[in-house]
Design a protein around this motif. Structure first.
Motif, PDB file in Angstrom:
ATOM      1  N   ALA A  33       0.835  -1.201   0.000  1.00 23.04           N
ATOM      2  CA  ALA A  33       0.000   0.000   0.000  1.00 23.04           C
ATOM      3  C   ALA A  33       0.869   1.250   0.000  1.00 23.04           C
ATOM      4  CB  ALA A  33      -0.897   0.004   1.233  1.00 23.04           C
ATOM      5  N   ASN A  34       0.380   2.324  -0.614  1.00 28.04           N
ATOM      6  CA  ASN A  34       1.062   3.612  -0.566  1.00 28.04           C
ATOM      7  C   ASN A  34       0.359   4.522   0.446  1.00 28.04           C
ATOM      8  OD1 ASN A  34      -1.072   5.244  -1.866  1.00 28.04           O
ATOM      9  ND2 ASN A  34      -0.551   4.047  -3.709  1.00 28.04           N
ATOM     10  N   GLU A  35       0.927   5.699   0.670  1.00 24.71           N
ATOM     11  CA  GLU A  35       0.393   6.602   1.693  1.00 24.71           C
ATOM     12  C   GLU A  35      -0.496   7.686   1.109  1.00 24.71           C
ATOM     13  OE1 GLU A  35       3.797   8.216   3.598  1.00 24.71           O
ATOM     14  OE2 GLU A  35       4.457   6.302   4.467  1.00 24.71           O
ATOM     15  N   PHE A  36      -0.786   7.607  -0.180  1.00 24.89           N
ATOM     16  CA  PHE A  36      -1.451   8.730  -0.829  1.00 24.89           C
ATOM     17  C   PHE A  36      -2.955   8.568  -1.003  1.00 24.89           C
ATOM     18  CE2 PHE A  36       2.905   8.309  -2.485  1.00 24.89           C
ATOM     19  CZ  PHE A  36       3.449   9.456  -1.915  1.00 24.89           C
ATOM     20  N   GLU A  37      -3.474   7.377  -0.831  1.00 27.99           N
ATOM     21  CA  GLU A  37      -4.917   7.176  -0.954  1.00 27.99           C
ATOM     22  C   GLU A  37      -5.348   6.072  -0.005  1.00 27.99           C
ATOM     23  OE1 GLU A  37      -6.110   5.664  -4.794  1.00 27.99           O
ATOM     24  OE2 GLU A  37      -4.131   4.801  -5.156  1.00 27.99           O
ATOM     25  N   PRO A  38      -6.621   6.048   0.342  1.00 32.36           N
ATOM     26  CA  PRO A  38      -7.096   5.046   1.299  1.00 32.36           C
ATOM     27  C   PRO A  38      -6.804   3.627   0.806  1.00 32.36           C
ATOM     28  CG  PRO A  38      -8.766   6.731   0.925  1.00 32.36           C
ATOM     29  CD  PRO A  38      -7.697   6.959  -0.092  1.00 32.36           C
ATOM     30  N   TRP A  39      -6.439   2.773   1.764  1.00 33.07           N
ATOM     31  CA  TRP A  39      -6.101   1.402   1.380  1.00 33.07           C
ATOM     32  C   TRP A  39      -7.287   0.685   0.758  1.00 33.07           C
ATOM     33  CZ3 TRP A  39      -8.809  -2.708   3.192  1.00 33.07           C
ATOM     34  CH2 TRP A  39      -9.550  -2.552   4.372  1.00 33.07           C
ATOM     35  N   GLU A  40      -8.518   1.041   1.144  1.00 35.43           N
ATOM     36  CA  GLU A  40      -9.694   0.372   0.587  1.00 35.43           C
ATOM     37  C   GLU A  40      -9.767   0.547  -0.933  1.00 35.43           C
ATOM     38  OE1 GLU A  40     -10.858   1.850   4.761  1.00 35.43           O
ATOM     39  OE2 GLU A  40      -9.770   2.615   3.006  1.00 35.43           O
ATOM     40  N   ALA A  41      -9.487   1.779  -1.375  1.00 35.74           N
ATOM     41  CA  ALA A  41      -9.494   2.039  -2.825  1.00 35.74           C
ATOM     42  C   ALA A  41      -8.333   1.325  -3.504  1.00 35.74           C
ATOM     43  CB  ALA A  41      -9.417   3.538  -3.087  1.00 35.74           C
ATOM     44  N   GLN A  42      -7.197   1.276  -2.829  1.00 37.78           N
ATOM     45  CA  GLN A  42      -6.034   0.612  -3.411  1.00 37.78           C
ATOM     46  C   GLN A  42      -6.265  -0.885  -3.606  1.00 37.78           C
ATOM     47  OE1 GLN A  42      -2.082   1.744  -1.809  1.00 37.78           O
ATOM     48  NE2 GLN A  42      -3.183   3.222  -0.527  1.00 37.78           N
ATOM     49  N   VAL A  43      -6.818  -1.541  -2.578  1.00 35.72           N
ATOM     50  CA  VAL A  43      -7.020  -2.989  -2.693  1.00 35.72           C
ATOM     51  C   VAL A  43      -8.054  -3.308  -3.764  1.00 35.72           C
ATOM     52  CG1 VAL A  43      -8.851  -3.276  -0.951  1.00 35.72           C
ATOM     53  CG2 VAL A  43      -7.211  -5.111  -1.323  1.00 35.72           C
ATOM     54  N   LEU A  52      -3.695  -8.544   3.135  1.00 37.37           N
ATOM     55  CA  LEU A  52      -3.243  -8.610   4.527  1.00 37.37           C
ATOM     56  C   LEU A  52      -3.258  -7.183   5.055  1.00 37.37           C
ATOM     57  CD1 LEU A  52      -1.980 -10.159   6.934  1.00 37.37           C
ATOM     58  CD2 LEU A  52       0.256  -9.779   5.859  1.00 37.37           C
ATOM     59  N   VAL A  53      -4.207  -6.887   5.937  1.00 34.08           N
ATOM     60  CA  VAL A  53      -4.446  -5.495   6.325  1.00 34.08           C
ATOM     61  C   VAL A  53      -4.432  -5.366   7.841  1.00 34.08           C
ATOM     62  CG1 VAL A  53      -6.089  -3.581   6.257  1.00 34.08           C
ATOM     63  CG2 VAL A  53      -5.843  -5.077   4.265  1.00 34.08           C
ATOM     64  N   GLU A  54      -3.571  -4.447   8.314  1.00 30.64           N
ATOM     65  CA  GLU A  54      -3.583  -4.098   9.736  1.00 30.64           C
ATOM     66  C   GLU A  54      -4.542  -2.922   9.921  1.00 30.64           C
ATOM     67  OE1 GLU A  54      -0.631  -2.549  13.327  1.00 30.64           O
ATOM     68  OE2 GLU A  54       0.120  -2.702  11.254  1.00 30.64           O
ATOM     69  N   LEU A  55      -5.564  -3.126  10.733  1.00 28.95           N
ATOM     70  CA  LEU A  55      -6.609  -2.122  10.893  1.00 28.95           C
ATOM     71  C   LEU A  55      -6.381  -1.315  12.164  1.00 28.95           C
ATOM     72  CD1 LEU A  55     -10.041  -3.757   9.971  1.00 28.95           C
ATOM     73  CD2 LEU A  55      -8.845  -1.946   8.772  1.00 28.95           C
ATOM     74  N   GLU A  56      -6.384   0.009  12.010  1.00 24.15           N
ATOM     75  CA  GLU A  56      -6.417   0.899  13.170  1.00 24.15           C
ATOM     76  C   GLU A  56      -7.797   1.543  13.272  1.00 24.15           C
ATOM     77  OE1 GLU A  56      -3.196   3.609  12.802  1.00 24.15           O
ATOM     78  OE2 GLU A  56      -1.673   2.089  13.266  1.00 24.15           O
ATOM     79  N   GLU A  57      -8.244   2.085  12.146  1.00 24.82           N
ATOM     80  CA  GLU A  57      -9.583   2.665  12.070  1.00 24.82           C
ATOM     81  C   GLU A  57     -10.260   2.113  10.808  1.00 24.82           C
ATOM     82  OE1 GLU A  57     -11.047   4.515  14.277  1.00 24.82           O
ATOM     83  OE2 GLU A  57      -9.299   4.776  15.590  1.00 24.82           O
ATOM     84  N   PHE A  58     -11.570   1.965  10.901  1.00 24.37           N
ATOM     85  CA  PHE A  58     -12.324   1.515   9.725  1.00 24.37           C
ATOM     86  C   PHE A  58     -13.731   2.062   9.862  1.00 24.37           C
ATOM     87  CE2 PHE A  58     -14.716  -1.842   7.327  1.00 24.37           C
ATOM     88  CZ  PHE A  58     -14.170  -1.557   6.080  1.00 24.37           C
ATOM     89  N   ASN A  59     -14.183   2.787   8.841  1.00 25.07           N
ATOM     90  CA  ASN A  59     -15.473   3.469   8.957  1.00 25.07           C
ATOM     91  C   ASN A  59     -16.425   3.066   7.830  1.00 25.07           C
ATOM     92  OD1 ASN A  59     -14.514   4.821   6.663  1.00 25.07           O
ATOM     93  ND2 ASN A  59     -13.747   6.559   7.885  1.00 25.07           N
ATOM     94  N   GLU A  60     -17.585   3.701   7.835  1.00 29.76           N
ATOM     95  CA  GLU A  60     -18.631   3.370   6.857  1.00 29.76           C
ATOM     96  C   GLU A  60     -18.171   3.650   5.429  1.00 29.76           C
ATOM     97  OE1 GLU A  60     -23.394   4.277   6.052  1.00 29.76           O
ATOM     98  OE2 GLU A  60     -22.227   5.570   7.398  1.00 29.76           O
ATOM     99  N   GLN A  61     -17.423   4.722   5.237  1.00 29.21           N
ATOM    100  CA  GLN A  61     -16.940   5.046   3.886  1.00 29.21           C
ATOM    101  C   GLN A  61     -16.032   3.951   3.354  1.00 29.21           C
ATOM    102  OE1 GLN A  61     -15.009   8.843   3.561  1.00 29.21           O
ATOM    103  NE2 GLN A  61     -14.430   8.546   1.415  1.00 29.21           N
ATOM    104  N   GLY A  62     -15.155   3.444   4.229  1.00 31.02           N
ATOM    105  CA  GLY A  62     -14.276   2.355   3.810  1.00 31.02           C
ATOM    106  C   GLY A  62     -15.051   1.101   3.463  1.00 31.02           C
TER     107      GLY A  62
END
Length: 446
Positions: A33-43, A52-62
């Motif tokens: 993953a890069n730091e420039f866009e949300p990981w949800e869009a990247q995946v 393989l995703v480490e979650l800190e925050e996850f919201n409705e938009q994601g």
């Protein structure tokens, strides 16, 4: 085994260091993953099999991003989190996104999970086929690329623009109504009505009304005027399916209409003029039906100005597996799914004789899609094997039961199995539809 792609989104340096020691990661083609866009869009855009995703925050938009881009249906997730309750993560897991491991992490378990995923996706990609499109040629409502189907296309194109009555001959399930509809839309008036009626599925008492209509009060229960199919199809095509199952009395009346071009609604004195093209179909050999006395020869010659024979599925070569993939592709598109089909399943489909023709194949694929998770395997195919060979020659027959009772039980059981379809039931029992109606009428009076 093909290289499996895995999307990686990790932020904790200590966790990164620990996971980097896992040998299983070397088997994957890793996409970080890069730091420039949300990981949800990247995946969703990565084309990866596993994330393989480490979650800190996850919201409705994601959640909505993953759901709207269909990532949830074709990516398997392995989430790592500190265990803080999150309703959107819970919703992901209920949607079948994959696995969720909470800290403190069991690295051996994570390794085993990744290995299982690697084997699953590697094996699936190697021994199954993604089906997102159909490879078959199409003409009208018909699909198929075999020589026999292209010959059928050319025949239909020649006859469609004439006024000749057409008789379509072919086994049950080959698609005779699709052929009839294609004759109609390939003609000069494709926007005109196309009306189909199954002559074998009508009560003999109602055939006149269904064909020619009736006026209010013509008989008990005639509470209003009714348009028959000759009226409904005016200016277009009238398709008479299973025409050889029509009772002889009605065959005489149909012949009279074809000869004179005139008919009357039941209970009416008004003469109407037929303005339809007749296309009919039968799964019988017409000559045999004539010899058996259930189909009038003079009616046959009126209806069969141009006979068309539809090839059975077993004679269509590679169209068999092509149609399997065609039906799967269309169901995938309708259900927004990405189900694949295993090569051993395709081999089994190709080797089967398909006595029920295209209809049986379509239903088989639809049932298999329900049973299968991601890949349709040979075990998901139901190919007429419910009765084993050893059982096929022996039937449990109770003693002390009359032949009439046994016959009634056999008829009602077959009718139930065929969801009330009298034409298919009669065919399986080896009797005419007229005989079946007579039997059922007798049972209703018992």
């Amino acid at each position: 085994m093909h290289q499996v792609k895995m999307f990686v989104q990790l932020s904790d340096p200590e966790l990164v260091s620990k996971l980097a020691k896992l040998e299983v990661l070397k088997k994957f083609q890793l996409v970080y993953a890069n730091e420039f866009e949300p990981w949800e869009a990247q995946v969703a855009q990565s084309g990866c099999d596993i994330a393989l995703v480490e979650l800190e925050e996850f919201n409705e938009q994601g959640y909505n991003t993953l759901n709207d881009t269909d990532a949830l249906s074709h990516v398997e997730f392995l989430f790592l989190s500190k265990g803080k309750p999150n309703p959107y993560l819970d919703k992901l897991m209920r949607d079948g996104a994959g696995f969720h491991c909470r800290a403190p992490y069991d690295l051996e378990l994570i390794s085993e999970t990744l290995q299982d995923s690697y084997e699953l996706f590697g094996e699936a990609s190697q021994s199954s086929k993604a089906v997102e499109s159909s490879d078959l040629d199409q003409f009208g409502l018909l699909v198929g690329s075999s020589k026999s189907m292209h010959k059928l296309y050319r025949t239909i194109r020649k006859v469609a623009r004439t006024d000749a009555n057409v008789m379509i001959i072919g086994e049950s399930g080959v698609g005779k109504e699709l052929v009839a509809n294609t004759v109609h839309i390939a003609g000069d008036k494709p926007q005109a009505p196309f009306v189909a009626i199954n002559c074998g599925a009508l009560s003999p008492e109602l055939i006149d009304s269904e064909l020619f209509g009736h006026v209010k009060g013509a008989f008990t229960g005639a509470h209003r005027d009714h348009q028959g199919v000759f009226d409904q199809a005016k200016g277009g095509t009238l398709f008479l399916d299973e025409v050889t199952e029509m009772p002889l009395d009605q065959q005489v009346k149909l012949l009279r209409v074809l000869e004179s071009g005139e008919y009357r609604a039941v209970g009416s004195q008004q003469v109407k003029h037929a303005d339809v093209r007749i296309v009919c179909a039968t799964n019988r050999n017409p000559q045999q039906a004539i010899d058996d006395g259930i189909f009038r020869e003079d009616l046959y010659f009126r209806l069969a100005h141009f006979p068309i024979r539809v090839p059975p599925l077993r004679d269509r070569g590679n169209d068999i597996t092509g149609l399997a993939e065609h039906f799967l592709a269309y169901r995938n598109a309708q259900e927004l799914s990405h189900k694949r089909i295993a090569t051993d399943a395709l081999s089994r489909i190709a080797a089967y004789n398909w006595p029920g023709n295209v209809r049986e194949l379509k239903h088989t694929i639809e049932r298999a899609m329900i049973l299968a998770d991601d890949v349709i395997k040979a075990e998901h195919l139901s190919l007429g094997e419910s009765v084993s060979k050893s059982d096929s020659n022996s039937v449990d027959i109770p003693t002390g039961v009359s032949l009439e009772e046994l016959e009634k039980a056999a008829i009602l059981k077959n009718l139930e199995e065929n969801a009330g379809n009298k034409t298919d039931t009669a065919e399986q029992l080896g009797v005419s539809v007229k005989t079946l109606y007579n039997k059922l009428e007798k049972y209703s009076q018992d």
